[in-house]
Design a protein around this motif. Structure first.
Motif, PDB file in Angstrom:
ATOM      1  N   GLU A 138       0.818  -1.207   0.000  1.00  0.00           N
ATOM      2  CA  GLU A 138       0.000   0.000   0.000  1.00  0.00           C
ATOM      3  C   GLU A 138       0.855   1.262   0.000  1.00  0.00           C
ATOM      4  O   GLU A 138       0.569   2.221  -0.730  1.00  0.00           O
ATOM      5  CB  GLU A 138      -0.932   0.002   1.213  1.00  0.00           C
ATOM      6  N   GLY A 141       2.274   1.835  -3.419  1.00  0.00           N
ATOM      7  CA  GLY A 141       1.305   2.386  -4.355  1.00  0.00           C
ATOM      8  C   GLY A 141       1.043   3.861  -4.113  1.00  0.00           C
ATOM      9  O   GLY A 141       0.949   4.655  -5.059  1.00  0.00           O
ATOM     10  N   ALA A 142       0.946   4.251  -2.845  1.00  0.00           N
ATOM     11  CA  ALA A 142       0.672   5.653  -2.528  1.00  0.00           C
ATOM     12  C   ALA A 142       1.840   6.554  -2.934  1.00  0.00           C
ATOM     13  O   ALA A 142       1.647   7.638  -3.502  1.00  0.00           O
ATOM     14  CB  ALA A 142       0.387   5.803  -1.034  1.00  0.00           C
ATOM     15  N   SER A 144       4.066   5.922  -5.227  1.00  0.00           N
ATOM     16  CA  SER A 144       4.177   5.964  -6.690  1.00  0.00           C
ATOM     17  C   SER A 144       3.229   7.028  -7.256  1.00  0.00           C
ATOM     18  O   SER A 144       3.576   7.748  -8.197  1.00  0.00           O
ATOM     19  CB  SER A 144       3.862   4.597  -7.295  1.00  0.00           C
ATOM     20  N   TRP A 145       2.040   7.114  -6.679  1.00  0.00           N
ATOM     21  CA  TRP A 145       1.086   8.149  -7.098  1.00  0.00           C
ATOM     22  C   TRP A 145       1.673   9.542  -6.875  1.00  0.00           C
ATOM     23  O   TRP A 145       1.604  10.418  -7.750  1.00  0.00           O
ATOM     24  CB  TRP A 145      -0.211   7.982  -6.310  1.00  0.00           C
ATOM     25  N   ALA A 161      -1.096  10.190 -12.809  1.00  0.00           N
ATOM     26  CA  ALA A 161      -0.895   9.600 -11.479  1.00  0.00           C
ATOM     27  C   ALA A 161      -2.159   8.904 -10.995  1.00  0.00           C
ATOM     28  O   ALA A 161      -2.103   7.802 -10.429  1.00  0.00           O
ATOM     29  CB  ALA A 161      -0.467  10.686 -10.489  1.00  0.00           C
ATOM     30  N   TYR A 162      -3.312   9.530 -11.226  1.00  0.00           N
ATOM     31  CA  TYR A 162      -4.568   8.914 -10.792  1.00  0.00           C
ATOM     32  C   TYR A 162      -4.879   7.657 -11.609  1.00  0.00           C
ATOM     33  O   TYR A 162      -5.424   6.682 -11.078  1.00  0.00           O
ATOM     34  CB  TYR A 162      -5.705   9.918 -10.885  1.00  0.00           C
ATOM     35  N   LEU A 165      -2.767   4.989 -10.088  1.00  0.00           N
ATOM     36  CA  LEU A 165      -3.240   4.633  -8.749  1.00  0.00           C
ATOM     37  C   LEU A 165      -4.527   3.817  -8.814  1.00  0.00           C
ATOM     38  O   LEU A 165      -4.643   2.763  -8.182  1.00  0.00           O
ATOM     39  CB  LEU A 165      -3.456   5.896  -7.923  1.00  0.00           C
ATOM     40  N   THR A 168      -3.991   0.199 -10.400  1.00  0.00           N
ATOM     41  CA  THR A 168      -3.319  -0.745  -9.509  1.00  0.00           C
ATOM     42  C   THR A 168      -4.139  -1.006  -8.251  1.00  0.00           C
ATOM     43  O   THR A 168      -4.141  -2.122  -7.731  1.00  0.00           O
ATOM     44  CB  THR A 168      -1.924  -0.223  -9.123  1.00  0.00           C
ATOM     45  N   ARG A 169      -4.864   0.020  -7.757  1.00  0.00           N
ATOM     46  CA  ARG A 169      -5.682  -0.195  -6.559  1.00  0.00           C
ATOM     47  C   ARG A 169      -6.822  -1.160  -6.837  1.00  0.00           C
ATOM     48  O   ARG A 169      -7.198  -1.958  -5.973  1.00  0.00           O
ATOM     49  CB  ARG A 169      -6.265   1.143  -6.074  1.00  0.00           C
ATOM     50  N   LYS A 216       0.004  -4.884 -10.414  1.00  0.00           N
ATOM     51  CA  LYS A 216       1.183  -4.142  -9.968  1.00  0.00           C
ATOM     52  C   LYS A 216       2.285  -4.191 -11.011  1.00  0.00           C
ATOM     53  O   LYS A 216       3.022  -3.214 -11.195  1.00  0.00           O
ATOM     54  CB  LYS A 216       1.685  -4.751  -8.658  1.00  0.00           C
TER      55      LYS A 216
END
Length: 632
Positions: A138, A141-142, A144-145, A161-162, A165, A168-169, A216
């Motif tokens: 987690e 991922g955050a 990387s955004w 970026a969104y 995110l 992958t989320r 991912k």
């Protein structure tokens, strides 16, 4: 021993949090921004030393976290090689970033986020239980955004970026599904115990892990988000593609190979998904006209070989592919970033002559590209053949498809090289020549912060091919506890090497012959197979449609129903007020009037005259006597 894993992950995470916190809300040029690059590079170098120590000592630790779900970290053979790779590549990338991220940028925020990114990957790699894995997953991922959208004032970068995110989320939900299945199965949340879960929880856990890993690692059908991720700074791309987030899914699949094999279907699914990604995204890379987009598509393709290795049970092949790819791809992205800063473009046609003007950078890109192409004696030649040897033993069709993907990798790698080594076009405008600036006219001199990582990574691209030597391969297999896995025969090395060299030569010759003709590629390949449009059609549009329907339902049914109910309640209250309350008030008034009448009657005998009280007493006693006689 138990403190070493904590130190390994805590050093970059703590330093990153402090730097990012110091840069939060601060503009560029603050005092802390001057010290952030050096401090972050020093932290990464120190963590590399810790990683090497941990790789030799194999420490492990676990602390209670949830009931039946401890937080466990360990460095074994597989994670030991990976922590060294992650820490070393992070150091090289941060050293380059000292040159690339200038003093006019918010350096504290950038370098802090990069350390957090690396630290989260280290947690992911060393995690032995699902809680630890999920936390690292987690945070990675955050961050990387935040890094992809580092230049947050530009809407296109924020949208990219969104996209990364959200995509992958959505896939990450599979990991939570696997966690729930592990808890429901009652076998614990340790990664090495997932394969022992009973049916149907075994299949649920496997499906969830596969979905999260493919998302991912930008494998089919999730690959398109990696194209958008190119909007981030070049050091972010170098770290993202080589040793952190994008390879995390492939690493996870290699780690849980027993789970894949236990299901009877997951290993085949993973193998065919990996080889399909390697082939199709390789063709996508061939169709790209920008260097960073070509490298991004090639990351999907090269990671496809790692996923194939997980599906066919080749830990040695997948690990060597991951390490070799980390060196080659980080080097390629750093060179691309250098040219983007110097020349202001990533368009391959406009990069003609870039390698001639900066020969040191051109030589570095050549090593990286030829490694990606699988040209002997560079490292990915050996790694791919190790993966393909296991694929051949499992199913010849996988070997054939993987070999075709390896040939395609030579095509896109040589395409990039051909453009940058060609003489600059004569018709380039004076404005374009001026935009290239004096940095583009250098003929090989690079700043120390650039030359050192270029040299180290280029040497790694060659040195990692030593895995092909029998003694080194045997030691490598023992380290990974993978003794007995299929190894490539001499004819396989010779065949793949010959194919890579022949394909590279043919592509170069064709490009020289058709230098004035523009090779057209199908739009679907240039558009990344239309995966983003398909995702919008299959997932985004239906969700938006459901959201719009829910909004209309809320407005037209719930809101209107609430209003009708409210008006009805008000009218009912009015009716009650007019009728029932009037009746109640009348009843209360009647009772009060009766009480007053009784009171008046009770006051009449109270005259104050004694003879009247005596008469009343005689009457009362007489009445009591009559009653007494009658009752008797």
């Amino acid at each position: 021993m138990t403190a070493l894993p904590w130190a390994l992950v805590a050093v970059p995470l703590t330093a990153g949090a402090l730097l990012a916190g110091a840069g939060a809300g601060a503009g560029a040029g603050r005092r802390g921004d001057r010290f952030a690059p050096g401090a972050a590079t020093a932290v990464a170098a120190a963590d590399t030393v810790l990683a090497v120590v941990a790789a030799f000592r194999h420490p492990h630790t676990a602390v209670p976290f949830l009931e039946g779900a401890p937080f466990g970290l360990a460095v074994d053979g597989l994670s030991g090689l990976l922590v060294v790779t992650v820490a070393a590549v992070t150091t090289a990338v941060l050293m380059f970033a000292v040159h690339d991220i200038g003093p006019d940028e918010a350096r504290c925020r950038f370098f802090g986020l990069m350390l957090l990114f690396s630290g989260a990957m280290l947690v992911t790699v060393t995690a032995t239980t699902l809680p630890a894995l999920l936390m690292g997953w987690e945070v990675m991922g955050a961050t990387s955004w935040a890094l992809i959208g580092y230049w947050w004032r530009e809407p296109v970068r924020v949208r990219a970026a969104y996209t990364a995110l959200i995509t992958t989320r959505a896939a990450d939900l599979g990991l939570y599904l696997a966690f729930g299945a592990a808890v429901a199965a009652g076998g614990g949340t340790a990664l090495d115990r997932l394969a022992g879960a009973p049916s149907p929880w075994l299949h649920v856990a496997a499906g969830g892990v596969i979905a999260a890993a493919l998302g991912k690692s930008a494998q089919l059908p999730f690959s398109f988000w990696l194209s958008k991720a190119m909007q981030g700074p070049s050091p972010v791309s170098a770290l993202l593609h080589s040793a952190t987030m994008v390879v995390a899914g492939a690493y996870l699949l290699i780690r849980v190979q027993p789970l894949l094999g236990a299901t009877g279907w997951a290993d085949d699914t993973v193998a065919w998904t990996g080889v399909a990604t390697a082939l199709l995204l390789g063709l996508v890379a061939v169709a790209q006209t920008e260097l960073k987009q070509l490298l991004a598509a090639s990351s999907c393709a090269q990671i496809g070989f790692m996923v194939l290795a997980a599906g066919v049970g080749s830990t040695t092949g997948g690990t060597s592919q991951l390490m070799a790819h980390a060196a080659a791809k980080s080097l390629a992205f750093l060179v691309a970033g250098l040219w983007l800063t110097a020349l202001g473009t990533q368009n391959l046609a406009r990069l003609r002559g870039a390698a001639r003007r900066q020969r040191a950078a051109g030589a570095a890109l050549t090593v990286a590209a030829l490694s990606l192409a699988g040209v002997p004696p560079l490292s990915l030649w050996v790694a791919k053949d190790t993966v393909l040897a296991a694929a051949l033993e499992k199913e010849p069709a996988l070997y054939a498809a993987g070999s075709a993907a390896a040939v395609v990798s030579a095509v896109y790698a040589v395409k990039a090289l051909w453009y940058v080594w060609q003489p600059a076009a004569q018709e380039s405008s004076p404005q374009e020549s001026a935009s290239q600036g004096p940095a583009s006219q250098e003929n090989g001199r690079l700043p120390l912060a650039v030359a050192v990582p270029f040299t180290v990574l280029a040497v790694a691209c060659a040195a990692l091919s030593a895995v092909a030597l029998p003694p080194v391969h045997a030691a490598f297999a023992r380290t990974l506890d993978a003794v007995g896995e299929p190894t490539a025969a001499g004819w396989e090395y010779a065949l793949s090497g010959a194919l890579a060299v022949a394909t590279s030569g043919a592509v170069w010759a064709w490009a020289d012959r058709h230098r004035r003709a523009r090779a057209s590629s199908p739009a679907v390949l240039h558009d990344w197979l239309g995966l983003e449009a398909a995702a919008h059609a299959v997932a985004v549009a239906p969700v938006r449609g459901m959201a719009a329907w829910a909004a209309r339902f809320d407005d037209r049914v719930l809101d209107r129903g609430t209003e009708v109910l409210a008006h009805g309640t008000v009218r009912l209250a009015g009716a009650v007020n007019r009728r029932l309350e009037t009746a109640i008030d009348g009843s209360v008034g009647g009772v009060a009037a009766a009480c007053r009448a009784l009171g008046r009657l009770a006051r009449r005998p109270q005259t104050g005259q004694l003879h009247q009280y005596l008469a009343q007493a005689v009457a009362a006693f007489t009445l009591l006597a009559v009653v007494f006689v009658l009752v008797r």
